[in-house]
Design an enzyme around this catalytic site. Structure first.
Site, PDB file in Angstrom:
ATOM      1  N   LYS A  22      66.269 -36.508  -6.065  1.00 25.14           N
ATOM      2  CA  LYS A  22      66.198 -38.044  -5.663  1.00 25.14           C
ATOM      3  C   LYS A  22      65.894 -38.825  -7.244  1.00 25.14           C
ATOM      4  O   LYS A  22      66.542 -39.619  -7.399  1.00 25.14           O
ATOM      5  CB  LYS A  22      65.495 -38.521  -4.478  1.00 25.14           C
ATOM      6  N   ASN A  23      64.823 -38.375  -7.525  1.00 24.66           N
ATOM      7  CA  ASN A  23      64.224 -39.056  -8.716  1.00 24.66           C
ATOM      8  C   ASN A  23      64.817 -38.772 -10.086  1.00 24.66           C
ATOM      9  O   ASN A  23      64.709 -39.335 -11.162  1.00 24.66           O
ATOM     10  CB  ASN A  23      62.611 -38.731  -8.683  1.00 24.66           C
ATOM     11  N   ARG A  92      61.713 -50.014  -5.332  1.00 24.88           N
ATOM     12  CA  ARG A  92      60.985 -50.143  -6.672  1.00 24.88           C
ATOM     13  C   ARG A  92      61.768 -49.720  -8.012  1.00 24.88           C
ATOM     14  O   ARG A  92      61.748 -50.123  -8.746  1.00 24.88           O
ATOM     15  CB  ARG A  92      59.612 -49.698  -6.964  1.00 24.88           C
ATOM     16  N   CYS A 116      53.853 -51.846  -3.317  1.00 23.54           N
ATOM     17  CA  CYS A 116      54.238 -51.240  -2.329  1.00 23.54           C
ATOM     18  C   CYS A 116      53.008 -50.380  -1.558  1.00 23.54           C
ATOM     19  O   CYS A 116      51.876 -50.808  -2.018  1.00 23.54           O
ATOM     20  CB  CYS A 116      54.977 -50.218  -2.471  1.00 23.54           C
ATOM     21  N   ARG A 121      51.622 -51.067  -8.405  1.00 29.01           N
ATOM     22  CA  ARG A 121      52.891 -50.503  -9.272  1.00 29.01           C
ATOM     23  C   ARG A 121      53.330 -51.538 -10.110  1.00 29.01           C
ATOM     24  O   ARG A 121      54.296 -52.106 -10.256  1.00 29.01           O
ATOM     25  CB  ARG A 121      53.812 -49.928  -8.249  1.00 29.01           C
ATOM     26  N   PRO A 122      52.582 -51.720 -11.212  1.00 30.61           N
ATOM     27  CA  PRO A 122      52.940 -52.775 -12.226  1.00 30.61           C
ATOM     28  C   PRO A 122      53.912 -52.230 -12.949  1.00 30.61           C
ATOM     29  O   PRO A 122      54.345 -50.991 -12.987  1.00 30.61           O
ATOM     30  CB  PRO A 122      51.506 -52.866 -12.921  1.00 30.61           C
ATOM     31  N   VAL A 123      54.690 -53.125 -13.769  1.00 30.85           N
ATOM     32  CA  VAL A 123      55.740 -52.552 -14.652  1.00 30.85           C
ATOM     33  C   VAL A 123      55.482 -53.049 -16.155  1.00 30.85           C
ATOM     34  O   VAL A 123      56.340 -53.298 -16.930  1.00 30.85           O
ATOM     35  CB  VAL A 123      57.068 -53.074 -14.169  1.00 30.85           C
ATOM     36  N   ASP A 124      54.059 -53.353 -16.427  1.00 35.44           N
ATOM     37  CA  ASP A 124      53.886 -53.939 -17.763  1.00 35.44           C
ATOM     38  C   ASP A 124      54.397 -52.982 -18.738  1.00 35.44           C
ATOM     39  O   ASP A 124      54.849 -53.554 -19.907  1.00 35.44           O
ATOM     40  CB  ASP A 124      52.332 -54.089 -17.915  1.00 35.44           C
ATOM     41  N   GLN A 125      54.272 -51.734 -18.795  1.00 35.37           N
ATOM     42  CA  GLN A 125      54.718 -50.673 -19.783  1.00 35.37           C
ATOM     43  C   GLN A 125      56.084 -50.937 -19.991  1.00 35.37           C
ATOM     44  O   GLN A 125      56.763 -50.764 -21.162  1.00 35.37           O
ATOM     45  CB  GLN A 125      54.604 -49.300 -19.433  1.00 35.37           C
ATOM     46  N   ASP A 304      53.385 -36.537  -5.683  1.00 36.31           N
ATOM     47  CA  ASP A 304      54.322 -36.425  -4.616  1.00 36.31           C
ATOM     48  C   ASP A 304      54.165 -35.439  -3.536  1.00 36.31           C
ATOM     49  O   ASP A 304      54.766 -35.282  -2.376  1.00 36.31           O
ATOM     50  CB  ASP A 304      55.735 -36.631  -4.990  1.00 36.31           C
ATOM     51  N   ILE A 326      46.748 -40.562  -9.618  1.00 38.50           N
ATOM     52  CA  ILE A 326      47.986 -41.553 -10.281  1.00 38.50           C
ATOM     53  C   ILE A 326      48.027 -42.708  -9.543  1.00 38.50           C
ATOM     54  O   ILE A 326      48.110 -43.695 -10.001  1.00 38.50           O
ATOM     55  CB  ILE A 326      49.193 -40.805 -10.123  1.00 38.50           C
ATOM     56  N   ARG A 396      64.189 -41.918   3.049  1.00 38.31           N
ATOM     57  CA  ARG A 396      64.549 -42.114   1.779  1.00 38.31           C
ATOM     58  C   ARG A 396      64.826 -41.106   0.669  1.00 38.31           C
ATOM     59  O   ARG A 396      65.186 -41.320  -0.083  1.00 38.31           O
ATOM     60  CB  ARG A 396      63.191 -43.308   1.347  1.00 38.31           C
TER      61      ARG A 396
HETATM   62  C1  EPZ Z   1      57.836 -42.290 -10.166  1.00 46.43           C
HETATM   63  O1  EPZ Z   1      57.295 -43.565  -9.890  1.00 46.43           O
HETATM   64  C2  EPZ Z   1      58.427 -41.532  -8.959  1.00 46.43           C
HETATM   65  N1  EPZ Z   1      59.448 -42.521  -8.558  1.00 46.43           N
HETATM   66  C3  EPZ Z   1      57.285 -41.491  -7.857  1.00 46.43           C
HETATM   67  O2  EPZ Z   1      57.972 -41.302  -6.898  1.00 46.43           O
HETATM   68  C4  EPZ Z   1      56.232 -40.688  -8.385  1.00 46.43           C
HETATM   69  O3  EPZ Z   1      55.112 -40.836  -7.422  1.00 46.43           O
HETATM   70  C5  EPZ Z   1      55.461 -41.240  -9.576  1.00 46.43           C
HETATM   71  O4  EPZ Z   1      56.779 -41.475 -10.794  1.00 46.43           O
HETATM   72  C6  EPZ Z   1      54.531 -40.542 -10.400  1.00 46.43           C
HETATM   73  O5  EPZ Z   1      55.170 -39.126 -10.415  1.00 46.43           O
HETATM   74  C7  EPZ Z   1      60.745 -42.264  -9.169  1.00 46.43           C
HETATM   75  O6  EPZ Z   1      60.833 -41.342 -10.097  1.00 46.43           O
HETATM   76  C8  EPZ Z   1      61.804 -43.151  -8.712  1.00 46.43           C
HETATM   77  P1  EPZ Z   1      54.762 -44.230 -12.916  1.00 46.43           P
HETATM   78  P2  EPZ Z   1      56.739 -44.411 -11.080  1.00 46.43           P
HETATM   79  O7  EPZ Z   1      55.165 -45.216 -13.414  1.00 46.43           O
HETATM   80  O8  EPZ Z   1      57.699 -44.297 -12.119  1.00 46.43           O
HETATM   81  C9  EPZ Z   1      50.817 -46.805 -13.588  1.00 46.43           C
HETATM   82  C10 EPZ Z   1      58.535 -40.654  -4.474  1.00 46.43           C
HETATM   83  O9  EPZ Z   1      57.809 -40.357  -3.638  1.00 46.43           O
HETATM   84  N2  EPZ Z   1      51.868 -47.674 -14.408  1.00 46.43           N
HETATM   85  O10 EPZ Z   1      54.912 -42.914 -13.407  1.00 46.43           O
HETATM   86  O11 EPZ Z   1      56.827 -45.943 -10.500  1.00 46.43           O
HETATM   87  C11 EPZ Z   1      51.359 -46.846 -12.169  1.00 46.43           C
HETATM   88  O12 EPZ Z   1      50.584 -47.844 -11.393  1.00 46.43           O
HETATM   89  C12 EPZ Z   1      58.063 -41.719  -5.425  1.00 46.43           C
HETATM   90  O13 EPZ Z   1      59.698 -40.190  -4.849  1.00 46.43           O
HETATM   91  C13 EPZ Z   1      51.448 -48.941 -15.016  1.00 46.43           C
HETATM   92  O14 EPZ Z   1      50.281 -49.377 -14.966  1.00 46.43           O
HETATM   93  O15 EPZ Z   1      55.470 -44.223 -11.460  1.00 46.43           O
HETATM   94  C14 EPZ Z   1      50.798 -45.292 -11.701  1.00 46.43           C
HETATM   95  O16 EPZ Z   1      49.489 -45.586 -11.540  1.00 46.43           O
HETATM   96  C15 EPZ Z   1      57.027 -42.199  -5.248  1.00 46.43           C
HETATM   97  N3  EPZ Z   1      52.095 -49.836 -15.408  1.00 46.43           N
HETATM   98  C16 EPZ Z   1      51.038 -44.655 -12.991  1.00 46.43           C
HETATM   99  O17 EPZ Z   1      51.177 -45.552 -14.204  1.00 46.43           O
HETATM  100  C17 EPZ Z   1      53.428 -49.712 -15.574  1.00 46.43           C
HETATM  101  O18 EPZ Z   1      54.422 -50.286 -16.216  1.00 46.43           O
HETATM  102  C18 EPZ Z   1      52.220 -43.694 -13.096  1.00 46.43           C
HETATM  103  O19 EPZ Z   1      53.114 -44.441 -12.353  1.00 46.43           O
HETATM  104  C19 EPZ Z   1      54.211 -48.242 -14.997  1.00 46.43           C
HETATM  105  C20 EPZ Z   1      53.036 -47.456 -14.287  1.00 46.43           C
END
Ligand code: EPZ
Length: 420
Positions: A22-23, A92, A116, A121-125, A304, A326, A396
């Site tokens: 999926k991912n 997301r 969620c 789940r911020p997207v600042d990065q 996960d 995480i 999902r």
């Molecule tokens: C991906 O989510 C996966 N989703 C998630 O899988 C998975 O749990 C996660 O990576 C961690 O491995 C997909 O690939 C579609 P991150 P993502 O950005 O990218 C922080 C599932 O079950 N962060 O790696 O959203 C964030 O809050 C899903 O299939 C910021 O602070 O996760 C977290 O603490 C659930 N700012 C950490 O980084 C940002 O701009 C890692 O999040 C981005 C992230």
């Protein structure tokens, strides 16, 4: 509403086929926005998230034929670069259309995904990286509004490894002028897979799957034909299910090379995992041993897999500890497991699990797809009957889970229910 009804106590014995990841499929579907023409994706899993992404691509102006395991995406000329709240709020990962839309159309308007159940789940990065590539970003009425004449390559250093953040910026950089360097990039296999696809499209990506990646952007990219890698989290989930029931299961297409940390944990708990050609045999004959783990970015133990391994530790002889590093709120399965008789104490992002416990069947539900999977595993070993509600969360990320389990000897059926 639908739920899955399970009568516990059956050992899993038989073969389960692992589907495409999926991912990996989600970012690769977004990458189709980077080129004109028709792209073809193979080994795509039949999941709700795939349908949600297909609906979003159609809204953006693409012609999508979604017939898993094959999905084709066709498009010519600029898209309508607006990703609306009603679609983004369902998933997301939709935020990953931002990079491609901006890179190709010079502008994009994508709803902020919002938080969620598992965290803010911020997207600042994602946004900081796009600004480094020359975009102007503003937030207007809950939408990210991004503009740029032509993105230019830059060095981007992530504050923390972010999977979709890395993927969003890889896609934007693939059409930027010059070279982009991503430092502290996420190293997940799904990130590496996206790198392979961008190379097929004509970008020059090196270092995908490591923490420093370089992307040489092009003026134009080509459509692609690609078979998606297998899903390591689905495979890990069924490994835990087989181990929990004391079963003997052959997993076809399990991507063992991407599962070292999961396999290490399972072996330490007393699970036998042996390769048989392209398949993996999972057996557990003796007692389960307790475990101490903390979730980490790849190649560490995946967040996960946290909920699933927690169920297994309920059956282990002794005290296990799990530290979730995480996400800030990824223990929603704990109160539901406690209702089934589990002995779990949480303190912030740490949990202490005492076993072995004989779980009791109950009506349960979760709002995180991996938590829902852990409740299904609990139902497989619980006494009497368990009903996992709101199975759309499960759909999902897991393709026909009750069919795959009952095909390996479980007593699991999908039923319509009025319960909420
Ligand atoms: C991906 O989510 C996966 N989703 C998630 O899988 C998975 O749990 C996660 O990576 C961690 O491995 C997909 O690939 C579609 P991150 P993502 O950005 O990218 C922080 C599932 O079950 N962060 O790696 O959203 C964030 O809050 C899903 O299939 C910021 O602070 O996760 C977290 O603490 C659930 N700012 C950490 O980084 C940002 O701009 C890692 O999040 C981005 C992230």
């Amino acid at each position: 509403m639908e739920s899955i009804r399970i009568r516990g106590g059956k050992r899993l014995e038989g073969t389960i086929k692992i589907s495409g990841a999926k991912n990996a499929a989600l970012p690769i579907l977004c990458a189709t926005l980077l080129s004109d023409g028709e792209s073809l994706l193979r080994n795509v899993p039949a999941l709700r998230d795939i349908e949600t992404t297909s609906a979003l691509l159609r809204f953006l102006g693409r012609e999508v034929n979604s017939a898993p395991p094959v999905v084709t995406v066709k498009g010519f000329g600029t898209d309508r670069p607006i990703a609306p709240y009603e679609l983004v709020k369902q998933m997301r990962a939709s935020v990953m259309v931002l990079g491609p839309l901006l890179a190709r159309n010079g502008r994009a308007q994508v709803s902020l995904p919002g938080g969620c159940q598992i965290g803010s789940r911020p997207v600042d990065q994602h946004l900081k990286g796009l600004e480094k590539l020359g975009a102007t970003i503003s937030l207007e009425r809950g939408y990210i509004v991004a503009k740029s004449s032509r993105l230019r390559g830059a060095e981007i250093v992530f504050d923390m490894p972010t999977v979709t953040g890395t993927e969003n910026l890889m896609m934007a950089a693939a059409l930027a002028k010059g070279k982009t360097r991503l430092v502290n990039a996420a190293k997940e296999p799904e990130v590496e897979e996206l790198g392979r696809v961008l190379n097929k499209m004509g970008a020059i990506v090196t270092g995908a799957g490591t923490d420093v990646m370089e992307i040489e952007g092009r003026d134009e990219l080509a459509p692609f034909d690609h078979a998606i890698i297998a899903d390591r989290i689905e495979a890990g989930t069924y490994m835990v299910a087989a181990a929990a029931t004391g079963g003997n299961v052959l997993l076809e297409n399990a991507p063992l090379e991407d599962m070292a940390s999961t396999i290490e944990v399972l072996k330490r708990m007393g699970v036998e995992i042996t390769r048989e050609g392209t398949a993996a045999r999972i057996q557990r004959n003796g007692p389960l041993k307790p475990i101490r783990i903390e979730t980490m970015p790849h190649p560490g133990f995946p967040t996960d897999m946290q909920a699933q391994i927690m169920v297994l530790s309920c059956l282990a002889e002794g005290e296990s500890t799990i530290h979730e590093t995480i996400f800030e709120n990824r223990f929603m399965h704990v109160p539901e497991l406690a209702r089934m008789g589990a002995d779990i104490e949480t303190d912030g992002s740490s949990a202490v699990i005492r076993g072995p416990r004989q779980l009791e069947g109950a009506q349960v539900m979760a709002t995180d797809l991996r938590a829902s999977a852990s409740l299904v595993i609990a139902g497989l070993v619980a006494r009497d009957e368990t009903e996992v509600l709101r199975v759309y969360h499960l759909d999902r990320g897991y393709e026909h889970m009750e069919e795959k389990l009952s095909g390996a000897g479980a007593d699991a059926v999908r039923v319509a229910t009025t319960a909420y």
